[in-house]
Design a protein around this motif. Structure first.
Motif, PDB file in Angstrom:
ATOM      1  N   ALA A  13       0.813  -1.215   0.000  1.00 56.11           N
ATOM      2  CA  ALA A  13       0.000   0.000   0.000  1.00 56.11           C
ATOM      3  C   ALA A  13       0.852   1.273   0.000  1.00 56.11           C
ATOM      4  O   ALA A  13       0.542   2.214  -0.721  1.00 56.11           O
ATOM      5  N   ARG A  14       1.920   1.280   0.761  1.00 53.39           N
ATOM      6  CA  ARG A  14       2.748   2.493   0.813  1.00 53.39           C
ATOM      7  C   ARG A  14       3.343   2.822  -0.550  1.00 53.39           C
ATOM      8  O   ARG A  14       3.387   3.981  -0.950  1.00 53.39           O
ATOM      9  N   VAL A  17       0.423   4.032  -2.774  1.00 58.49           N
ATOM     10  CA  VAL A  17      -0.001   5.388  -2.403  1.00 58.49           C
ATOM     11  C   VAL A  17       1.003   6.416  -2.905  1.00 58.49           C
ATOM     12  O   VAL A  17       0.630   7.447  -3.466  1.00 58.49           O
ATOM     13  N   SER A  46      -6.100   3.825   1.019  1.00 56.31           N
ATOM     14  CA  SER A  46      -5.295   4.409  -0.053  1.00 56.31           C
ATOM     15  C   SER A  46      -6.100   5.466  -0.804  1.00 56.31           C
ATOM     16  O   SER A  46      -5.574   6.549  -1.113  1.00 56.31           O
TER      17      SER A  46
END
Length: 91
Positions: A13-14, A17, A46
């Motif tokens: 996810a990081r 994003v 997100s």
């Protein structure tokens, strides 16, 4: 249009994003989920982050081909009015 690909899960996810925020900085306001092969509830967080990034620039994002499972979570969390969504087409 910014096309997400691969997966959007807690595992990456990081990275997703950050890539999405970079796309917003470059003027991309349409996010296409159609090439995602794996997605989990992290997608909602997100999307909220991307909306925040766009709002800083007084812009609105549009999310395309959003999986029904993600739309269901958005509805469950009471966030329907927060997003401009086009659901994924069913085959």
């Amino acid at each position: 249009m910014y096309k997400l690909a691969g997966e959007l899960t807690q595992n990456n996810a990081r990275v997703q994003v950050a890539a999405g925020n970079a796309a917003i900085t470059q003027g991309q306001l349409d996010f296409d989920f159609s090439d995602l092969v794996q997605i989990d509830s992290t997608a909602v967080a997100s999307m909220i982050e991307w909306q925040r990034e766009a709002a800083k620039k007084h812009q609105t994002l549009h999310f395309h081909s959003v999986p029904v499972s993600v739309i269901s979570l958005i509805q469950l969390y009471g966030l329907t009015g927060q997003f401009q969504l086009s659901p994924a087409e069913r085959h």
